[in-house]
Design a protein around this motif. Structure first.
Motif, PDB file in Angstrom:
ATOM      1  N   LEU A   1      48.593  41.668  42.176  1.00 11.71           N
ATOM      2  CA  LEU A   1      49.845  42.006  42.847  1.00 11.71           C
ATOM      3  C   LEU A   1      49.627  43.006  43.973  1.00 11.71           C
ATOM      4  CD1 LEU A   1      52.401  42.208  39.883  1.00 11.71           C
ATOM      5  CD2 LEU A   1      52.210  40.435  41.631  1.00 11.71           C
ATOM      6  N   TYR A   2      48.626  43.867  43.815  1.00 11.39           N
ATOM      7  CA  TYR A   2      48.299  44.805  44.896  1.00 11.39           C
ATOM      8  C   TYR A   2      47.860  44.041  46.142  1.00 11.39           C
ATOM      9  CZ  TYR A   2      46.144  48.654  47.460  1.00 11.39           C
ATOM     10  OH  TYR A   2      45.816  49.570  48.427  1.00 11.39           O
ATOM     11  N   ALA A   3      47.067  42.977  45.935  1.00 13.87           N
ATOM     12  CA  ALA A   3      46.595  42.172  47.073  1.00 13.87           C
ATOM     13  C   ALA A   3      47.736  41.399  47.722  1.00 13.87           C
ATOM     14  CB  ALA A   3      45.509  41.203  46.619  1.00 13.87           C
ATOM     15  N   LEU A   4      48.794  41.131  46.948  1.00 16.81           N
ATOM     16  CA  LEU A   4      49.895  40.299  47.450  1.00 16.81           C
ATOM     17  C   LEU A   4      51.028  41.109  48.063  1.00 16.81           C
ATOM     18  CD1 LEU A   4      50.025  37.773  44.499  1.00 16.81           C
ATOM     19  CD2 LEU A   4      49.511  37.210  46.873  1.00 16.81           C
ATOM     20  N   GLU A   5      50.884  42.403  48.193  1.00 12.54           N
ATOM     21  CA  GLU A   5      51.961  43.220  48.773  1.00 12.54           C
ATOM     22  C   GLU A   5      51.666  43.511  50.234  1.00 12.54           C
ATOM     23  OE1 GLU A   5      52.369  46.708  46.426  1.00 12.54           O
ATOM     24  OE2 GLU A   5      53.201  45.658  44.703  1.00 12.54           O
ATOM     25  N   PRO A   6      52.575  43.214  51.159  1.00  8.40           N
ATOM     26  CA  PRO A   6      53.771  42.391  50.936  1.00  8.40           C
ATOM     27  C   PRO A   6      53.424  40.927  51.113  1.00  8.40           C
ATOM     28  CG  PRO A   6      53.804  43.318  53.131  1.00  8.40           C
ATOM     29  CD  PRO A   6      52.521  43.776  52.503  1.00  8.40           C
ATOM     30  N   VAL A   7      53.797  40.076  50.205  1.00 10.31           N
ATOM     31  CA  VAL A   7      53.413  38.664  50.242  1.00 10.31           C
ATOM     32  C   VAL A   7      54.194  37.923  51.330  1.00 10.31           C
ATOM     33  CG1 VAL A   7      55.109  37.975  48.511  1.00 10.31           C
ATOM     34  CG2 VAL A   7      53.081  36.581  48.841  1.00 10.31           C
ATOM     35  N   GLY A   8      53.488  37.060  52.036  1.00 11.67           N
ATOM     36  CA  GLY A   8      54.118  36.157  53.002  1.00 11.67           C
ATOM     37  C   GLY A   8      54.504  36.755  54.327  1.00 11.67           C
ATOM     38  N   LEU A   9      54.129  38.032  54.597  1.00  7.55           N
ATOM     39  CA  LEU A   9      54.538  38.637  55.858  1.00  7.55           C
ATOM     40  C   LEU A   9      53.537  38.418  56.976  1.00  7.55           C
ATOM     41  CD1 LEU A   9      56.125  42.027  54.735  1.00  7.55           C
ATOM     42  CD2 LEU A   9      57.252  39.865  55.256  1.00  7.55           C
ATOM     43  N   SER A  10      52.298  38.123  56.628  1.00  4.66           N
ATOM     44  CA  SER A  10      51.269  37.932  57.647  1.00  4.66           C
ATOM     45  C   SER A  10      51.425  36.571  58.319  1.00  4.66           C
ATOM     46  CB  SER A  10      49.879  38.044  57.016  1.00  4.66           C
ATOM     47  OG  SER A  10      48.888  37.758  57.974  1.00  4.66           O
ATOM     48  N   SER A  11      51.057  36.507  59.600  1.00  2.00           N
ATOM     49  CA  SER A  11      51.110  35.236  60.333  1.00  2.00           C
ATOM     50  C   SER A  11      49.716  34.640  60.513  1.00  2.00           C
ATOM     51  CB  SER A  11      51.756  35.448  61.707  1.00  2.00           C
ATOM     52  OG  SER A  11      51.006  36.386  62.467  1.00  2.00           O
ATOM     53  N   GLU A  12      48.673  35.338  60.032  1.00  2.00           N
ATOM     54  CA  GLU A  12      47.313  34.848  60.175  1.00  2.00           C
ATOM     55  C   GLU A  12      47.014  33.830  59.080  1.00  2.00           C
ATOM     56  OE1 GLU A  12      44.503  37.985  60.291  1.00  2.00           O
ATOM     57  OE2 GLU A  12      45.505  39.064  61.916  1.00  2.00           O
ATOM     58  N   VAL A  13      46.417  32.719  59.487  1.00  2.00           N
ATOM     59  CA  VAL A  13      46.142  31.642  58.532  1.00  2.00           C
ATOM     60  C   VAL A  13      45.227  32.119  57.414  1.00  2.00           C
ATOM     61  CG1 VAL A  13      45.132  29.352  58.263  1.00  2.00           C
ATOM     62  CG2 VAL A  13      46.484  29.864  60.282  1.00  2.00           C
ATOM     63  N   ASN A  14      44.182  32.867  57.765  1.00  2.00           N
ATOM     64  CA  ASN A  14      43.221  33.309  56.748  1.00  2.00           C
ATOM     65  C   ASN A  14      43.887  34.188  55.694  1.00  2.00           C
ATOM     66  OD1 ASN A  14      41.167  31.941  58.000  1.00  2.00           O
ATOM     67  ND2 ASN A  14      40.452  33.698  59.166  1.00  2.00           N
TER      68      ASN A  14
ATOM     69  N   LEU B   1      47.696  33.953  44.362  1.00  2.00           N
ATOM     70  CA  LEU B   1      48.802  33.451  43.544  1.00  2.00           C
ATOM     71  C   LEU B   1      48.328  32.423  42.523  1.00  2.00           C
ATOM     72  CD1 LEU B   1      51.483  33.187  46.368  1.00  2.00           C
ATOM     73  CD2 LEU B   1      51.704  34.559  44.289  1.00  2.00           C
ATOM     74  N   LEU B   2      47.380  31.581  42.889  1.00  2.00           N
ATOM     75  CA  LEU B   2      46.834  30.620  41.929  1.00  2.00           C
ATOM     76  C   LEU B   2      46.139  31.338  40.778  1.00  2.00           C
ATOM     77  CD1 LEU B   2      45.390  27.844  44.299  1.00  2.00           C
ATOM     78  CD2 LEU B   2      47.333  27.653  42.749  1.00  2.00           C
ATOM     79  N   LEU B   3      45.392  32.382  41.131  1.00  2.00           N
ATOM     80  CA  LEU B   3      44.713  33.162  40.095  1.00  2.00           C
ATOM     81  C   LEU B   3      45.740  33.903  39.232  1.00  2.00           C
ATOM     82  CD1 LEU B   3      41.946  33.864  38.985  1.00  2.00           C
ATOM     83  CD2 LEU B   3      41.781  35.703  40.663  1.00  2.00           C
ATOM     84  N   LEU B   4      46.812  34.393  39.864  1.00  2.00           N
ATOM     85  CA  LEU B   4      47.866  35.076  39.123  1.00  2.00           C
ATOM     86  C   LEU B   4      48.538  34.109  38.147  1.00  2.00           C
ATOM     87  CD1 LEU B   4      49.489  37.726  38.829  1.00  2.00           C
ATOM     88  CD2 LEU B   4      51.038  36.868  40.591  1.00  2.00           C
TER      89      LEU B   4
ATOM     90  N   ALA C   1      54.844  31.845  40.242  1.00  2.00           N
ATOM     91  CA  ALA C   1      53.641  32.094  41.053  1.00  2.00           C
ATOM     92  C   ALA C   1      53.203  30.832  41.779  1.00  2.00           C
ATOM     93  CB  ALA C   1      52.517  32.626  40.164  1.00  2.00           C
ATOM     94  N   LEU C   2      53.289  29.682  41.078  1.00  2.00           N
ATOM     95  CA  LEU C   2      52.868  28.419  41.696  1.00  2.00           C
ATOM     96  C   LEU C   2      53.824  27.999  42.813  1.00  2.00           C
ATOM     97  CD1 LEU C   2      51.772  26.441  38.504  1.00  2.00           C
ATOM     98  CD2 LEU C   2      50.287  27.311  40.321  1.00  2.00           C
ATOM     99  N   LEU C   3      55.112  28.269  42.642  1.00  2.00           N
ATOM    100  CA  LEU C   3      56.076  27.941  43.695  1.00  2.00           C
ATOM    101  C   LEU C   3      55.808  28.751  44.959  1.00  2.00           C
ATOM    102  CD1 LEU C   3      59.401  27.601  41.658  1.00  2.00           C
ATOM    103  CD2 LEU C   3      58.324  25.814  43.040  1.00  2.00           C
ATOM    104  N   LYS C   4      55.520  30.047  44.777  1.00  2.00           N
ATOM    105  CA  LYS C   4      55.184  30.874  45.939  1.00  2.00           C
ATOM    106  C   LYS C   4      53.914  30.362  46.603  1.00  2.00           C
ATOM    107  CE  LYS C   4      57.282  35.178  44.242  1.00  2.00           C
ATOM    108  NZ  LYS C   4      56.995  36.554  43.762  1.00  2.00           N
TER     109      LYS C   4
ATOM    110  N   LYS D   1      49.395  21.310  39.335  1.00  2.00           N
ATOM    111  CA  LYS D   1      49.521  22.404  38.359  1.00  2.00           C
ATOM    112  C   LYS D   1      50.989  22.726  38.105  1.00  2.00           C
ATOM    113  CE  LYS D   1      45.103  24.742  39.140  1.00  2.00           C
ATOM    114  NZ  LYS D   1      44.428  25.967  39.606  1.00  2.00           N
ATOM    115  N   LEU D   2      51.795  22.657  39.170  1.00  2.00           N
ATOM    116  CA  LEU D   2      53.213  22.930  39.032  1.00  2.00           C
ATOM    117  C   LEU D   2      53.871  21.860  38.170  1.00  2.00           C
ATOM    118  CD1 LEU D   2      55.437  24.883  39.926  1.00  2.00           C
ATOM    119  CD2 LEU D   2      55.781  23.467  41.954  1.00  2.00           C
TER     120      LEU D   2
END
Length: 989
Positions: free
Chosen positions: A841-854, A863-866, A895-898, A933-934
């Protein structure tokens, strides 16, 4: 313009005389046309409104003549003084324009500054005479801007011309002065467009603003100004400037569209025709279409610019550099160069260019004759001497080349610094003395000099920019660097085969990467880069590069051949055979190349037909240039790596047929021919393997031990020897000792890293950890070493120490997502699911805000690992959130939906960026995996059959090559009312 009443014949004749005059100065053959310009201006100085402009033009061109008529100049100066007093505002501004253009065409800085100052003085006079006040100072700016609505065409013209003069970057303060001048025309554009004269200067004002913003690198604002100009009127100069700006930004598609718009308006637009050819050569690879456009451009040049030698020369120079040495294109650019020489027979620069283009066709004898002719035309022309030395080297006349190069070095302080001198030194260092260190050192000097020269060039002229970039020279540099690619045996289990390829190879790859970015349609650069990556064992990178090359040109025989070699390296023999057939279908002549013969022979050996493989390789040994690099009829050198590969493969086939003595003779010949090359290691390895096949293991070791420590291939020999100890003798101690010897020879991070990999290979994690830790101490910035230490600690089962290490390592490398994932997996292994969740969760904060593909792709993996952590926790017996943390967010499906939503963004971005097919397919497979998986998650949660079906259908849509649905999904469907859908998916029912 005459028909529309926009201009009179005298004005048109004045501009024509101006063009003829500027064409005549600065070119030896053009001097004969200077008289034509002078006669025209002498006639026009009697015409009303053109007295002063014609007089100042006569002064300038008389001063530019080879023999200056001082008496005539005195008369003209008096006429200029007289007309200056009574000239109208329009006449003064036309004279100011002349001084502006003559400054731009001036041969030296002092003359340019003089002409620009004369232009300023005339504009000031106009401002005082028609404006009644001085608007050239900040103090009066407010007053002037308040009265923009009443500006006349003359006032607008004066302000725009002043801005043009001020933005010319000759003075240190040009940016501030230029910005101040632009403020004076802020409100000048706009208003009524009924007056054609007023509209013209509104457009000119937008152009000067665009040029200023382009010079200060504010390209978006420059493009906005040009779009405004095009909106006012679909004006060719604005469209041309827009095209050039788009090209400089790398927006080739919009540049091509704008060029087509220019040609629709004016099919004779010379700049439009030239840009159309340039865009097609840089972006496209259709040789026939390029040739048609080039022929159309040449026809127009000969008809409308038949006396413009400089235009023919500049066009030939740029397009030849972009031609990828395609014979059909180069032959046409040679025709352009010959036309320039026909107009100016004594121009040494034109002769040197013709010689260089003959080199592109490998016509070395013809090039030598032309270089010598250029030298006779101008004995001080150094590029002609560079060219003759280069030809001597290519013809193998190395002593002659060395002698002439010594002379050049003796006078090097008195000549302009050039990348050619160190480049020629590099060629001789390798071909004459086999000195790898000197070869690389001089190549680096040549590269630095060339790039330094490019950085100094701020010219907005697109053709000049690509000529100075000189992709042909950059590719030649990279080919020299890549001569130092050391053989990588892809069949061995070495863990570090491509960890430390020497810097020379990386320089070559960096150059090719730059050329590929600048010229996206340059198939030759892509293929050379792909070959280098294949030689380094970087198979994934090579796959992407080859895919890009084939996307550019699906009919490239060389591309399909490289694809076949790549498939063979991956042991995909079926794909290799298909790609090889495609290569032959595209160009039947490719069957006469060593690379084709090698792949064909390997495929025959795989099919169990060594006899056919032997026949193919024996025929290949007779190819021109294979035994002797100078034996080719076309003088196109066969790469050393291909020549050696044929010898080695032939020896291996003979050995397979139990003809060991013949195999030994083949390798002995190869060792003699290729001693001192980067491929020597390959021959040595084959010889040692042949000795082992004869049960002479000690002989094989003696061969390898004979390589001195100073040899550039010593480390590879040690790795090969280590693998022999392990695979043949199963001697772990000797295996590790080879790597210890490398550490003793050079105690650097790379040596310890290899030692650590060796210990892990024999399942000795404790000493591996010690070796990796020492490597990390020597190179603390390398986060990959921290990951390897963590893996080694986990393999020792000392999980507490491994956990502590990962936590400490993350403090130093907080952004390393690999370390964070490894720590999460370790916590999951230890059933500490709460800690694993915290790390992710630390790595995912804030999730989805970056515009870089990598970054988005990394979030998807987190998220898959989560989701995996949550799933393991659900199957566990104890409450993972006993401390009360994260209870509300604990959901596998959440997690899978995200992850699915983010992966959709990744897919959109890679598809819109036109990434290679392989990258897109990889992201589609990830999408399909998430959706499957979903679907499974929904089925496990119960009563979510519709959602499960929708998720699985999305998986099929993302990756329709998936052979079977997940087994859990099938079982669940058969137990539920979804049986029909399940049967349909399985194609039975």
């Amino acid at each position: 313009m005459l028909a529309k009443g926009l201009c009179d014949s005298n004005s048109i004749n004045w501009w024509r005389a101006l063009a003829v005059g500027f064409m005549s100065i600065g070119s030896s053959g053009g001097r004969r046309r200077l008289g034509e310009a002078l006669r025209e201006f002498n006639f026009l100085k009697l015409k009303h409104g053109l007295e002063l402009p014609s007089a100042v033009a006569l002064v300038f061109f008389h001063k530019s003549a080879e023999r200056v008529d001082h008496e005539e100049l005195d008369i003209l100066w008096k006429l200029v003084a007289k007309e200056n007093e009574r000239a109208s505002g329009a006449s003064l501004l036309l004279s100011a324009q002349f001084h502006l253009y003559s400054g731009i065409h001036a041969g030296d800085r002092d003359l340019a500054c003089e002409q620009f100052e004369l232009s300023r003085s005339l504009i000031r006079k106009v401002a005082y005479s028609v404006g009644g006040h001085n608007w050239f100072h900040k103090t009066s700016l407010q007053v002037v801007q308040a009265d923009q609505s009443t500006l006349s065409a003359i006032q607008k013209q004066a302000r725009v011309l002043w801005a043009w003069v001020e933005i010319l970057p000759l003075a240190d303060s040009w940016q501030e002065r230029g910005l101040e001048a632009l403020r004076h025309i802020d409100g000048a554009a706009g208003g009524s467009t009924s007056n054609a004269d007023t509209l013209a200067w509104d457009l000119e004002g937008l152009l000067v603003r665009a040029r200023y913003y382009e010079l200060v690198k504010q390209h978006a604002r420059a493009l906005d100004c040009l779009n405004q100009a095009v909106a006012l009127r679909s004006w060719e100069p604005a469209l041309l400037e827009k095209t050039k700006l788009l090209i400089s930004q790398g927006d080739w598609d919009q540049a091509a569209d704008t060029t087509q718009r220019i040609l629709q308006q004016n099919e004779r637009s010379m700049d439009g025709l030239r840009l159309n050819v340039l865009i097609h050569m840089v972006q496209k690879t259709d040789g026939q279409a390029t040739e048609e456009r080039l022929l159309l451009m040449i026809k127009s040049m000969e008809r409308y610019e038949g006396s413009n030698a400089a235009l023919f020369f500049n066009t030939a120079q740029t397009l030849s550099r972009l031609s990828s040495r395609k014979a059909e294109i180069v032959k046409l650019t040679i025709g352009l160069c010959k036309k320039a020489i026909e107009l100016e027979p004594c121009a040494a620069a034109y002769l040197v260019e013709l010689a260089r283009e003959k080199v592109m066709l490998y016509d070395y004898e013809g090039a030598m004759q032309t270089y010598r002719k250029a030298g006779r035309s101008d004995e001080s022309h150094i590029p002609a001497l560079y060219g003759t030395i280069y030809i001597h080297i290519m013809l193998g006349e190395l002593d002659d080349a060395e002698q002439q190069l010594d002379f050049l070095e003796a006078i090097s302080e008195s000549i302009e610094q050039s990348s050619q001198l160190p480049y020629l030194k590099a060629l001789l260092a390798w071909r004459h003395r086999r000195d790898a260190a000197e070869h690389v050192r001089f190549l680096q000097q040549a590269e630095q000099t060339h790039l330094k020269f490019l950085d100094k060039q701020s010219t907005p002229k697109i053709f000049t920019r690509f000529a100075k970039l000189d992709p042909d020279f950059l590719i030649a540099l990279s080919e020299e660097y890549l001569l130092h690619v050391q053989f990588v045996d892809l069949t061995t289990s070495s863990q570090s085969s491509s960890i430390n390829q020497n810097s020379a190879v990386r320089h070559g790859i960096d150059i090719l990467t730059r050329v590929s970015e600048e010229l996206p349609g340059h198939v030759g650069a892509h293929l050379l880069l792909g070959r280098a990556q294949l030689a380094l064992g970087e198979l994934n990178a090579a796959t992407v590069t080859v895919s890009t090359a084939l996307d550019c040109d699906s009919r490239s025989a060389s591309g399909h051949l490289l694809s076949s070699q790549l498939a063979l390296a991956k042991s995909n023999h079926r794909a290799a055979a298909i790609a090889l057939d495609q290569a032959a279908a595209c160009d039947f002549e490719i069957r006469r190349t060593p690379a084709y013969a090698l792949v064909k022979a390997k495929l025959c050996s795989f099919k169990g037909d060594p006899g056919e493989a032997l026949k193919i390789l024996q025929d290949a040994m007779q190819f021109p240039g294979l035994r002797d690099e100078r034996a080719t009829g076309t003088l196109i050198a066969v790469p050393v790596v291909e020549r050696v590969a044929v010898f080695v493969e032939l020896a291996e086939v003979l050995s397979e047929l139990s003809r060991v003595e013949e195999a030994a003779n083949v390798l002995a010949e190869a060792q003699e021919r290729f001693q001192g090359t980067s491929e020597e290691i390959r021959i040595l390895m084959s010889s040692s393997m042949l000795a082992i096949k004869r049960d002479e293991f000690e002989t094989a070791l003696h061969m390898l031990d004979a390589v001195p420590h100073s040899s550039p291939v010593y480390s590879h020999v040690q790795e090969f020897k280590a693998n022999l100890h392990l695979s043949i003798r199963h001697d772990k101690h000797s295996f590790v000792q080879c790597y210890r010897d490398l550490v003793d020879l050079s105690k650097n991070a790379h040596s310890y890293e290899r030692l650590g990999a060796a210990y892990l290979h024999i399942q000795a994690p404790e000493p591996a950890v010690a070796a990796y830790e020492q490597a990390h101490r020597l190179n603390p910035e390398d986060s990959s070493l921290a990951m390897k230490i963590g893996h080694a600690l986990v393999s020792t089962h000392d999980y507490l120490k491994a956990t502590d290490y990962y936590v400490t390592a993350l403090q130093a490398h907080a952004d390393n997502i690999g370390l964070r994932h490894d720590l999460a997996r370790l916590f999951m292994k230890l059933e500490k699911y709460g800690n694993a969740t915290q790390v992710l969760l630390y790595a995912l904060e804030p999730v989805g805000l970056s515009s870089e593909v990598n970054k988005i792709a990394q979030d998807v993996q987190s998220l898959l690992l989560l989701a995996q952590v949550y799933a393991c926790a659900d199957r566990g017996t104890k409450d993972i959130f006993e401390d009360g943390m994260f209870v509300a967010e604990h959901s596998v499906s959440g997690a899978l939906l995200k992850a699915r939503d983010l992966q959709r963004i990744v897919l959109e971005k890679v598809q819109s960026a036109l990434e290679s097919t392989e990258i897109i397919c990889k992201e589609k497979r990830i999408m399909a995996e998430i959706c499957c998986k979903l679907a499974t998650c929904y089925l496990n949660e119960g009563k979510m059959d519709d959602k499960a079906m929708a998720a699985y259908e999305e998986a099929l849509k993302a990756d329709n090559v998936r052979e079977t649905p997940p087994l859990d999904w099938i079982k669940s469907c058969l137990r539920r009312p979804m049986k029909a859908a399940c049967c349909k998916s399985l194609d039975f029912g």
